[in-house]
Design a protein around this motif. Structure first.
Motif, PDB file in Angstrom:
ATOM      1  N   GLU A  15       0.842  -1.194   0.000  1.00  0.00           N
ATOM      2  CA  GLU A  15       0.000   0.000   0.000  1.00  0.00           C
ATOM      3  C   GLU A  15       0.873   1.238   0.000  1.00  0.00           C
ATOM      4  O   GLU A  15       1.909   1.277   0.660  1.00  0.00           O
ATOM      5  CB  GLU A  15      -0.885   0.033   1.247  1.00  0.00           C
ATOM      6  CG  GLU A  15      -2.005  -0.968   1.218  1.00  0.00           C
ATOM      7  CD  GLU A  15      -2.953  -0.792   2.392  1.00  0.00           C
ATOM      8  OE1 GLU A  15      -3.214   0.362   2.794  1.00  0.00           O
ATOM      9  OE2 GLU A  15      -3.412  -1.817   2.901  1.00  0.00           O
ATOM     10  N   MET A  16       0.444   2.234  -0.770  1.00  0.00           N
ATOM     11  CA  MET A  16       1.094   3.547  -0.734  1.00  0.00           C
ATOM     12  C   MET A  16       0.066   4.583  -1.142  1.00  0.00           C
ATOM     13  O   MET A  16      -0.925   4.257  -1.812  1.00  0.00           O
ATOM     14  CB  MET A  16       2.333   3.595  -1.636  1.00  0.00           C
ATOM     15  CG  MET A  16       2.060   3.581  -3.124  1.00  0.00           C
ATOM     16  SD  MET A  16       3.541   3.605  -4.180  1.00  0.00           S
ATOM     17  CE  MET A  16       4.248   5.180  -3.824  1.00  0.00           C
ATOM     18  N   ARG A  17       0.290   5.816  -0.723  1.00  0.00           N
ATOM     19  CA  ARG A  17      -0.613   6.901  -1.117  1.00  0.00           C
ATOM     20  C   ARG A  17      -0.550   7.075  -2.633  1.00  0.00           C
ATOM     21  O   ARG A  17       0.405   6.671  -3.282  1.00  0.00           O
ATOM     22  CB  ARG A  17      -0.214   8.196  -0.399  1.00  0.00           C
ATOM     23  CG  ARG A  17      -0.503   8.159   1.095  1.00  0.00           C
ATOM     24  CD  ARG A  17      -0.161   9.470   1.772  1.00  0.00           C
ATOM     25  NE  ARG A  17       1.270   9.728   1.817  1.00  0.00           N
ATOM     26  CZ  ARG A  17       2.102   9.199   2.701  1.00  0.00           C
ATOM     27  NH1 ARG A  17       1.651   8.383   3.616  1.00  0.00           N
ATOM     28  NH2 ARG A  17       3.386   9.495   2.674  1.00  0.00           N
ATOM     29  N   GLU A  18      -1.561   7.723  -3.168  1.00  0.00           N
ATOM     30  CA  GLU A  18      -1.626   7.948  -4.615  1.00  0.00           C
ATOM     31  C   GLU A  18      -0.358   8.647  -5.096  1.00  0.00           C
ATOM     32  O   GLU A  18       0.035   9.689  -4.577  1.00  0.00           O
ATOM     33  CB  GLU A  18      -2.847   8.790  -4.972  1.00  0.00           C
ATOM     34  CG  GLU A  18      -4.164   8.054  -4.829  1.00  0.00           C
ATOM     35  CD  GLU A  18      -4.327   6.936  -5.832  1.00  0.00           C
ATOM     36  OE1 GLU A  18      -3.926   7.089  -7.008  1.00  0.00           O
ATOM     37  OE2 GLU A  18      -4.850   5.885  -5.438  1.00  0.00           O
ATOM     38  N   THR A  19       0.276   8.041  -6.090  1.00  0.00           N
ATOM     39  CA  THR A  19       1.520   8.552  -6.648  1.00  0.00           C
ATOM     40  C   THR A  19       1.546   8.239  -8.137  1.00  0.00           C
ATOM     41  O   THR A  19       1.509   7.073  -8.518  1.00  0.00           O
ATOM     42  CB  THR A  19       2.736   7.905  -5.950  1.00  0.00           C
ATOM     43  OG1 THR A  19       2.620   8.100  -4.544  1.00  0.00           O
ATOM     44  CG2 THR A  19       4.040   8.480  -6.450  1.00  0.00           C
ATOM     45  N   HIS A  20       1.587   9.295  -8.945  1.00  0.00           N
ATOM     46  CA  HIS A  20       1.542   9.137 -10.401  1.00  0.00           C
ATOM     47  C   HIS A  20       2.655   9.963 -11.043  1.00  0.00           C
ATOM     48  O   HIS A  20       2.937  11.070 -10.591  1.00  0.00           O
ATOM     49  CB  HIS A  20       0.203   9.641 -10.961  1.00  0.00           C
ATOM     50  CG  HIS A  20      -0.978   8.934 -10.399  1.00  0.00           C
ATOM     51  ND1 HIS A  20      -1.629   7.939 -11.078  1.00  0.00           N
ATOM     52  CD2 HIS A  20      -1.622   9.066  -9.210  1.00  0.00           C
ATOM     53  CE1 HIS A  20      -2.647   7.497 -10.339  1.00  0.00           C
ATOM     54  NE2 HIS A  20      -2.647   8.169  -9.197  1.00  0.00           N
ATOM     55  N   VAL A  21       3.234   9.434 -12.102  1.00  0.00           N
ATOM     56  CA  VAL A  21       4.228  10.173 -12.878  1.00  0.00           C
ATOM     57  C   VAL A  21       3.713  10.282 -14.311  1.00  0.00           C
ATOM     58  O   VAL A  21       3.337   9.280 -14.919  1.00  0.00           O
ATOM     59  CB  VAL A  21       5.609   9.476 -12.853  1.00  0.00           C
ATOM     60  CG1 VAL A  21       6.579  10.177 -13.810  1.00  0.00           C
ATOM     61  CG2 VAL A  21       6.166   9.449 -11.446  1.00  0.00           C
ATOM     62  N   LEU A  22       3.695  11.507 -14.816  1.00  0.00           N
ATOM     63  CA  LEU A  22       3.376  11.746 -16.214  1.00  0.00           C
ATOM     64  C   LEU A  22       4.687  12.100 -16.914  1.00  0.00           C
ATOM     65  O   LEU A  22       5.452  12.939 -16.426  1.00  0.00           O
ATOM     66  CB  LEU A  22       2.379  12.896 -16.374  1.00  0.00           C
ATOM     67  CG  LEU A  22       1.015  12.713 -15.714  1.00  0.00           C
ATOM     68  CD1 LEU A  22       0.128  13.926 -15.975  1.00  0.00           C
ATOM     69  CD2 LEU A  22       0.327  11.447 -16.196  1.00  0.00           C
ATOM     70  N   ILE A  23       4.940  11.436 -18.024  1.00  0.00           N
ATOM     71  CA  ILE A  23       6.146  11.689 -18.815  1.00  0.00           C
ATOM     72  C   ILE A  23       5.680  12.333 -20.114  1.00  0.00           C
ATOM     73  O   ILE A  23       4.880  11.755 -20.851  1.00  0.00           O
ATOM     74  CB  ILE A  23       6.922  10.382 -19.069  1.00  0.00           C
ATOM     75  CG1 ILE A  23       7.318   9.750 -17.730  1.00  0.00           C
ATOM     76  CG2 ILE A  23       8.142  10.638 -19.947  1.00  0.00           C
ATOM     77  CD1 ILE A  23       7.938   8.370 -17.842  1.00  0.00           C
ATOM     78  N   PRO A  83      12.260  12.710 -21.725  1.00  0.00           N
ATOM     79  CA  PRO A  83      11.258  13.747 -21.650  1.00  0.00           C
ATOM     80  C   PRO A  83      11.043  14.197 -20.197  1.00  0.00           C
ATOM     81  O   PRO A  83      11.449  13.526 -19.251  1.00  0.00           O
ATOM     82  CB  PRO A  83       9.995  13.120 -22.210  1.00  0.00           C
ATOM     83  CG  PRO A  83      10.310  11.725 -22.577  1.00  0.00           C
ATOM     84  CD  PRO A  83      11.715  11.442 -22.208  1.00  0.00           C
ATOM     85  N   LEU A  84      10.369  15.335 -20.080  1.00  0.00           N
ATOM     86  CA  LEU A  84      10.091  15.894 -18.755  1.00  0.00           C
ATOM     87  C   LEU A  84       9.150  14.988 -17.979  1.00  0.00           C
ATOM     88  O   LEU A  84       8.362  14.243 -18.566  1.00  0.00           O
ATOM     89  CB  LEU A  84       9.482  17.291 -18.911  1.00  0.00           C
ATOM     90  CG  LEU A  84      10.399  18.325 -19.555  1.00  0.00           C
ATOM     91  CD1 LEU A  84       9.620  19.611 -19.840  1.00  0.00           C
ATOM     92  CD2 LEU A  84      11.603  18.596 -18.689  1.00  0.00           C
ATOM     93  N   LYS A  85       9.238  15.086 -16.664  1.00  0.00           N
ATOM     94  CA  LYS A  85       8.405  14.257 -15.794  1.00  0.00           C
ATOM     95  C   LYS A  85       7.686  15.139 -14.790  1.00  0.00           C
ATOM     96  O   LYS A  85       8.219  16.137 -14.331  1.00  0.00           O
ATOM     97  CB  LYS A  85       9.255  13.230 -15.053  1.00  0.00           C
ATOM     98  CG  LYS A  85       9.840  12.198 -15.996  1.00  0.00           C
ATOM     99  CD  LYS A  85      11.117  11.620 -15.430  1.00  0.00           C
ATOM    100  CE  LYS A  85      11.946  10.983 -16.500  1.00  0.00           C
ATOM    101  NZ  LYS A  85      12.660  11.919 -17.357  1.00  0.00           N
ATOM    102  N   LEU A  86       6.484  14.714 -14.463  1.00  0.00           N
ATOM    103  CA  LEU A  86       5.652  15.417 -13.504  1.00  0.00           C
ATOM    104  C   LEU A  86       5.164  14.392 -12.497  1.00  0.00           C
ATOM    105  O   LEU A  86       4.611  13.366 -12.878  1.00  0.00           O
ATOM    106  CB  LEU A  86       4.466  16.015 -14.265  1.00  0.00           C
ATOM    107  CG  LEU A  86       3.573  16.998 -13.596  1.00  0.00           C
ATOM    108  CD1 LEU A  86       4.345  18.275 -13.300  1.00  0.00           C
ATOM    109  CD2 LEU A  86       2.421  17.322 -14.532  1.00  0.00           C
ATOM    110  N   LEU A  87       5.413  14.643 -11.231  1.00  0.00           N
ATOM    111  CA  LEU A  87       4.972  13.751 -10.163  1.00  0.00           C
ATOM    112  C   LEU A  87       3.734  14.351  -9.517  1.00  0.00           C
ATOM    113  O   LEU A  87       3.768  15.492  -9.037  1.00  0.00           O
ATOM    114  CB  LEU A  87       6.080  13.588  -9.117  1.00  0.00           C
ATOM    115  CG  LEU A  87       5.724  12.859  -7.821  1.00  0.00           C
ATOM    116  CD1 LEU A  87       5.334  11.414  -8.099  1.00  0.00           C
ATOM    117  CD2 LEU A  87       6.886  12.937  -6.842  1.00  0.00           C
ATOM    118  N   ILE A  88       2.644  13.625  -9.524  1.00  0.00           N
ATOM    119  CA  ILE A  88       1.408  14.042  -8.868  1.00  0.00           C
ATOM    120  C   ILE A  88       1.189  13.055  -7.742  1.00  0.00           C
ATOM    121  O   ILE A  88       1.056  11.853  -7.978  1.00  0.00           O
ATOM    122  CB  ILE A  88       0.225  14.064  -9.854  1.00  0.00           C
ATOM    123  CG1 ILE A  88       0.523  15.041 -11.006  1.00  0.00           C
ATOM    124  CG2 ILE A  88      -1.073  14.440  -9.132  1.00  0.00           C
ATOM    125  CD1 ILE A  88      -0.483  15.007 -12.131  1.00  0.00           C
TER     126      ILE A  88
END
Length: 139
Positions: A59-67, A89-94
């Protein structure tokens, strides 16, 4: 600063900027996925780390990476400084913290520019990422 340090409870790392999102995880993801093509960028991948953790029985809290990125903008950077390909490419961590606050974290374009000695005339190729993030979370 090391990655283990925190400012006001928020983890920090050199060159990383974190911004508070006023939206839920899903709404923040949706807004970014909608805004990326509108800025002539391509969404190359969405990695849902939290879903992969669940598949592994963890289990982990919501963690998403957009590339995301643009070959037209990124290629000249990589020709000038091949090692920048490690960050493109650039990465965004939400991600969501322990208080259910949603954060959007990314590498600061100024940090990338200094790290890879990007010439002034090419900084614009990555500088727009900050504006995209600000516009999207204020939507």
């Amino acid at each position: 600063m090391s990655t283990s340090e925190k400012i006001d409870g928020l983890p920090t790392a050199e060159g990383i900027v974190s911004r508070r999102s006023p939206h839920s995880i899903q709404k923040t993801l949706e807004l970014f996925k909608q805004s990326i093509p509108g800025h002539s960028l391509t969404l190359f991948a969405h990695i849902d780390h939290s879903a992969e953790a669940r598949r592994a029985g963890l289990e982990m809290r919501e963690t998403h990476v957009l590339i995301f990125g643009s070959p037209k903008a990124g290629t000249p950077l990589m020709i000038t400084s091949p090692l920048i390909a490690l960050d493109l490419p650039l990465k965004l961590l939400i991600w969501q913290d322990e208080h259910d606050q949603v954060w959007v974290s990314s590498t600061n374009p100024t940090y990338l520019s200094a790290r890879y000695a990007i010439p002034q005339n090419l900084i614009k190729n990555i500088a727009g990422a900050d504006a995209l993030i600000e516009q999207t979370i204020q939507h």
